[in-house]
Scaffold this motif. Structure first.
Motif, PDB file in Angstrom:
ATOM      1  N   ALA A  12      34.795  21.714  17.987  1.00 44.77           N
ATOM      2  CA  ALA A  12      35.155  20.472  18.692  1.00 44.77           C
ATOM      3  C   ALA A  12      33.907  19.607  18.765  1.00 44.77           C
ATOM      4  N   ILE A  13      34.042  18.331  18.319  1.00 40.03           N
ATOM      5  CA  ILE A  13      32.913  17.387  18.349  1.00 40.03           C
ATOM      6  C   ILE A  13      33.363  16.146  19.103  1.00 40.03           C
ATOM      7  N   LEU A  14      32.588  15.776  20.112  1.00 40.87           N
ATOM      8  CA  LEU A  14      32.948  14.570  20.872  1.00 40.87           C
ATOM      9  C   LEU A  14      31.667  13.831  21.262  1.00 40.87           C
ATOM     10  N   ALA A  15      31.850  12.564  21.673  1.00 40.08           N
ATOM     11  CA  ALA A  15      30.707  11.742  22.077  1.00 40.08           C
ATOM     12  C   ALA A  15      31.008  11.130  23.431  1.00 40.08           C
ATOM     13  N   ILE A  16      29.978  11.052  24.313  1.00 42.37           N
ATOM     14  CA  ILE A  16      30.131  10.433  25.632  1.00 42.37           C
ATOM     15  C   ILE A  16      28.991   9.441  25.815  1.00 42.37           C
ATOM     16  N   ASP A  17      29.233   8.469  26.734  1.00 42.01           N
ATOM     17  CA  ASP A  17      28.155   7.506  27.022  1.00 42.01           C
ATOM     18  C   ASP A  17      27.319   8.028  28.169  1.00 42.01           C
ATOM     19  N   ASP A  18      26.365   7.194  28.612  1.00 42.56           N
ATOM     20  CA  ASP A  18      25.436   7.649  29.645  1.00 42.56           C
ATOM     21  C   ASP A  18      26.070   7.718  31.023  1.00 42.56           C
ATOM     22  N   THR A  19      27.366   7.329  31.148  1.00 49.40           N
ATOM     23  CA  THR A  19      28.078   7.503  32.421  1.00 49.40           C
ATOM     24  C   THR A  19      28.985   8.718  32.375  1.00 49.40           C
ATOM     25  N   GLY A  20      29.026   9.373  31.238  1.00 55.39           N
ATOM     26  CA  GLY A  20      29.828  10.583  31.113  1.00 55.39           C
ATOM     27  C   GLY A  20      31.212  10.352  30.598  1.00 55.39           C
ATOM     28  N   ARG A  21      31.535   9.135  30.179  1.00 57.53           N
ATOM     29  CA  ARG A  21      32.893   8.884  29.701  1.00 57.53           C
ATOM     30  C   ARG A  21      32.993   9.194  28.208  1.00 57.53           C
ATOM     31  N   PHE A 105      23.800   7.481  24.057  1.00 58.57           N
ATOM     32  CA  PHE A 105      25.023   8.285  23.935  1.00 58.57           C
ATOM     33  C   PHE A 105      24.629   9.765  23.761  1.00 58.57           C
ATOM     34  N   PHE A 106      25.621  10.613  24.040  1.00 54.61           N
ATOM     35  CA  PHE A 106      25.400  12.053  23.871  1.00 54.61           C
ATOM     36  C   PHE A 106      26.551  12.627  23.040  1.00 54.61           C
ATOM     37  N   SER A 107      26.200  13.506  22.102  1.00 58.33           N
ATOM     38  CA  SER A 107      27.223  14.185  21.300  1.00 58.33           C
ATOM     39  C   SER A 107      27.241  15.670  21.694  1.00 58.33           C
ATOM     40  N   GLY A 108      28.441  16.194  21.698  1.00 63.33           N
ATOM     41  CA  GLY A 108      28.584  17.627  22.019  1.00 63.33           C
ATOM     42  C   GLY A 108      29.337  18.363  20.940  1.00 63.33           C
ATOM     43  N   ILE A 109      28.803  19.511  20.535  1.00 66.40           N
ATOM     44  CA  ILE A 109      29.486  20.392  19.577  1.00 66.40           C
ATOM     45  C   ILE A 109      29.869  21.668  20.342  1.00 66.40           C
ATOM     46  N   ILE A 110      31.189  21.947  20.353  1.00 62.57           N
ATOM     47  CA  ILE A 110      31.697  23.041  21.187  1.00 62.57           C
ATOM     48  C   ILE A 110      32.376  24.091  20.298  1.00 62.57           C
ATOM     49  N   ASN A 111      32.027  25.354  20.535  1.00 66.36           N
ATOM     50  CA  ASN A 111      32.664  26.475  19.830  1.00 66.36           C
ATOM     51  C   ASN A 111      33.354  27.395  20.852  1.00 66.36           C
ATOM     52  N   ASP A 112      34.608  27.735  20.544  1.00 63.96           N
ATOM     53  CA  ASP A 112      35.387  28.625  21.426  1.00 63.96           C
ATOM     54  C   ASP A 112      34.892  30.067  21.235  1.00 63.96           C
ATOM     55  N   LEU A 113      34.473  30.678  22.343  1.00 66.21           N
ATOM     56  CA  LEU A 113      33.950  32.049  22.295  1.00 66.21           C
ATOM     57  C   LEU A 113      34.974  33.089  22.772  1.00 66.21           C
ATOM     58  N   SER A 114      36.224  32.683  22.880  1.00 59.93           N
ATOM     59  CA  SER A 114      37.238  33.591  23.423  1.00 59.93           C
ATOM     60  C   SER A 114      37.331  34.890  22.614  1.00 59.93           C
ATOM     61  N   ASP A 115      37.352  34.785  21.283  1.00 58.61           N
ATOM     62  CA  ASP A 115      37.475  35.983  20.459  1.00 58.61           C
ATOM     63  C   ASP A 115      36.264  36.893  20.636  1.00 58.61           C
ATOM     64  N   ARG A 116      35.101  36.258  20.741  1.00 62.34           N
ATOM     65  CA  ARG A 116      33.910  37.075  20.935  1.00 62.34           C
ATOM     66  C   ARG A 116      33.925  37.751  22.290  1.00 62.34           C
ATOM     67  N   ALA A 117      34.453  37.034  23.304  1.00 63.23           N
ATOM     68  CA  ALA A 117      34.528  37.612  24.646  1.00 63.23           C
ATOM     69  C   ALA A 117      35.495  38.803  24.661  1.00 63.23           C
ATOM     70  N   LYS A 118      36.628  38.624  23.934  1.00 67.20           N
ATOM     71  CA  LYS A 118      37.570  39.737  23.847  1.00 67.20           C
ATOM     72  C   LYS A 118      36.928  40.934  23.161  1.00 67.20           C
ATOM     73  N   LEU A 119      36.175  40.634  22.106  1.00 67.42           N
ATOM     74  CA  LEU A 119      35.491  41.714  21.393  1.00 67.42           C
ATOM     75  C   LEU A 119      34.487  42.419  22.303  1.00 67.42           C
ATOM     76  N   GLN A 120      33.767  41.627  23.097  1.00 74.11           N
ATOM     77  CA  GLN A 120      32.792  42.217  24.004  1.00 74.11           C
ATOM     78  C   GLN A 120      33.473  43.047  25.081  1.00 74.11           C
ATOM     79  N   ASP A 121      34.614  42.553  25.571  1.00 72.38           N
ATOM     80  CA  ASP A 121      35.373  43.322  26.573  1.00 72.38           C
ATOM     81  C   ASP A 121      35.811  44.662  25.997  1.00 72.38           C
ATOM     82  N   GLU A 122      36.242  44.617  24.727  1.00 75.12           N
ATOM     83  CA  GLU A 122      36.668  45.865  24.089  1.00 75.12           C
ATOM     84  C   GLU A 122      35.485  46.805  23.889  1.00 75.12           C
ATOM     85  N   VAL A 123      34.340  46.214  23.517  1.00 75.51           N
ATOM     86  CA  VAL A 123      33.131  47.028  23.369  1.00 75.51           C
ATOM     87  C   VAL A 123      32.753  47.656  24.707  1.00 75.51           C
TER      88      VAL A 123
END
Length: 636
Positions: A12-21, A105-123
């Motif tokens: 997920a890639i998104l951009a926000i301004d200096d007010t957070g919008r 402006f600020f850009s954010g790159i987001i990666n879903d860690l759900s699968d890794r969390a499930k893997l860690q829970d199983e570990v």
């Protein structure tokens, strides 16, 4: 091209301004958070955050704008995101800063860690499971490296081997084995297991920290990596000392049981023969004989008596002898025979008697108890030719579940133990394994029958007790006899019936039922000498038919074990139901199982072979008179 990159990005890639919008989002952002783009644009980025990030976010931006402090920007960190449906999930957020037309402006790159969390829970779950099994499995679990160094040593292993974890860690795995010569073959089998079976199963001697060895069963697994190279070795060991001991006891029990069945059958047949021999000798005694003939007759009678005593001992071993149990105090039995023991042992042996007080009562045959102690004392004397010490002890013991006797685990409960110990030559394991077998003896020819200990064994087992024997060459032997505690009070002994005279008949007729022709003929001759008329039948079926046809008799004298489809017990039961006023007397070569199960002694008197003519006369007369007296009282 840039738009194509954004549209095809998995993150997920998104951009926000200096007010957070939010100013722009790519398709992956819609998929990840569940919002449409138009629902997110111009909204504060906080909508995609759960607490506490939501409350703190604007402060982060404001502080960065004013001071330049970087908490996330250019660093990246693991935080949490919140979807449109309210669910919270782990994400990795990387934020960068850029300027467009002088505006920040600020850009954010987001990666879903759900699968890794499930893997860690199983570990984590698997790790917890392993730790639980490792800590609580009852077998020794040892994990070692390919070069043979111990890496992990579970609590069961510390208990079995005696090493604590610190001592075992880094120690050579080979040090756990009691027989170094077996290691090359074990290593060879393990190396081949990689190519063939995954496990190596073995029975082996292992060694404890104190140097003692013990038998064990083990499973060894060689774990390999993705390149089929050994990674770790997992060894599971179980101490089978008690298992082998119980198995050996079971085999011994089966062997003794088989010998007992054979011995009991032989003794039963011998009792029939002895009944014929001793009975006819008694009849001969009544004839006028020359002095030299009477001497021969006396010798034959003594030999018959010796044979009768021998069969009694055989039946005791086979647990088929009729005992006369009574509530007794074993201390009394030991005290009464103390002087006899001293005379038997002689001056070279020091007799020590230690009696516990108070001592619980037991129900046992007092004569057999005394015979057992005397027999053990004689064995101890013979084992101390140069003199020594013999100790006879009594004490109360409470046995727990799992304590092992001669054959199997002793039944838990309260027992009285009587122990006979010596410091003689002792016995080897080979001798110990056969010591209770009938006719087995280590004494020279003519010095022993081999029936002493087997008789004690049979008596103790028939009394619902158990026996243990411990011996070591050059140290001595201890025999422990356990008899169950009895809560009854000791009963007064009844006066026994005097057999000084032979009561004779008063015109009665006796039905004699016996399948052995010679025994039947002897019985008839004896009864005729006593003045009785007789009717003979060779089987229970024949006797039943005779009674059904109207045959009039005053009493029935029947053997218990007979062929033909009807035992003496069954005949007596039929008579009690159809002819309740007709007395029945049973006879047998031993306390047959059928007699015991039917509690025959309670309903009918039993003469056990071989019996004397006086015993026959007294029992027959008492039974007939008792029945007649009961009938008279009922009429009155």
């Amino acid at each position: 091209m840039l738009q194509a990159i954004l549209d095809s990005a998995v993150s997920a890639i998104l951009a926000i301004d200096d007010t957070g919008r939010i100013r722009s989002v790519n398709p992956a952002t819609e998929v990840m958070f569940g919002y449409r783009a138009d629902e997110m644009l111009n909204q504060n980025i906080k909508m995609l955050m759960p607490e506490p990030y939501r409350t703190e976010h604007d402060d982060y931006i404001g502080r960065h704008v004013k001071t330049g402090e970087k908490r996330i920007i250019g660093i990246g960190r693991e935080v949490q995101g919140q979807r449109k449906n309210g669910s919270i999930f782990p994400i990795h957020l990387a934020v960068s800063e850029f300027m467009v037309d002088g505006r920040r402006f600020f850009s954010g790159i987001i990666n879903d860690l759900s699968d890794r969390a499930k893997l860690q829970d199983e570990v984590d779950r698997q790790s917890l499971l392993f730790e639980t099994v490792f800590e609580h499995v009852p077998e020794a679990l040892v994990i070692s490296s390919p070069d043979g160094k111990i890496l992990l040593f579970n609590p069961a292993a510390t208990k079995i081997f005696g090493y604590d974890v610190a001592e075992a860690t880094g120690m050579a795995w080979a040090n756990l084995f009691g027989n170094p010569e077996s290691l090359p073959q074990i290593e060879f089998d393990i190396s081949r297991s990689i190519e063939r079976a995954p496990d190596v199963i073995l029975s082996v001697m292992l060694r404890r920290k104190d140097g003692s060895s013990f038998p064990a069963e083990g499973i060894i697994t060689q774990v390999v990596d993705q390149h089929a190279r050994p990674s770790v070795r997992v060894s599971v060991f179980r101490d089978v000392t008690e298992t082998l001991k119980n198995k050996e006891a079971a085999v011994k029990s089966q062997r003794l049981e088989a010998i007992g069945q054979l011995t009991g059958g032989i003794a039963h047949d011998f009792n029939n023969l002895l009944t014929i021999i001793s009975g006819n000798l008694e009849l001969l005694e009544e004839q006028p004989l020359r002095e030299q003939d009477r001497d021969l007759l006396d010798r034959a009678a003594r030999a018959a008596d010796s044979g009768a005593r021998l069969t009694k001992r055989l039946l005791t071993f086979a647990r088929r002898r009729h005992l006369a149990p009574a509530v007794i105090n074993l201390n009394d039995q030991v005290r009464t025979m103390a002087e006899l023991l001293r005379r038997t042992l002689g001056d070279m042996i020091d007799l020590r008697i230690q009696l516990a007080s108070p001592l619980w009562l037991v129900r046992a045959d007092a004569g057999e108890v005394e015979a057992a102690v005397l027999n053990l004392a004689i064995n101890a004397r013979d084992a101390m030719p140069e003199g020594g010490t013999l100790a006879v002890r009594t004490d109360n013991v409470v046995l727990e579940e799992g304590e092992t006797g001669l054959e199997d685990s002793l039944k838990a409960g309260d027992y009285v133990r009587i122990s006979v110990s010596d410091n003689g030559i002792g016995m080897s394991n080979d001798v110990l394994s056969r010591v209770f077998e009938p006719f087995f003896t280590t004494k020279p020819v003519g010095r022993g029958t081999g029936l002493g200990l087997s008789t004690i064994y049979g008596f103790i087992k028939q009394s619902n007790g158990n026996i243990t024997i411990n011996s070591e060459p050059g140290v001595g032997t201890t025999v422990n006899m356990y008899l169950p505690r009895c809560d009854e009070e000791a009963a007064q002994h009844d006066e026994t019936l005097s057999l000084a005279t032979e009561p004779h008949a008063n015109g009665e007729c006796i039905l004699v039922v016996e399948d052995n022709r010679d025994v039947r003929q002897l019985t008839v001759n004896r009864l005729k000498r006593l003045g009785y008329d007789t009717v003979e039948c060779a089987s229970g079926v024949e006797a039943k038919a005779a009674l059904e046809s109207g045959q009039q008799v005053s009493a029935v004298f029947t053997d218990i074990v007979m062929p033909g489809g009807m035992t003496g017990i069954e005949l007596a039961t039929w008579i009690s139901a159809r002819l309740p006023d007709l007395p029945v007397i049973l006879t047998t070569g031993f306390s047959d199982d059928a007699a015991v199960k039917s509690e025959a002694d309670t309903f009918w008197p039993i003469l056990r072979k071989p019996y004397t003519q006086k015993q026959l006369a007294s029992t027959l007369r008492a039974t007939i008179d008792k029945k007649a007296a009961r009938q008279t009282s009922l009429r009155d």
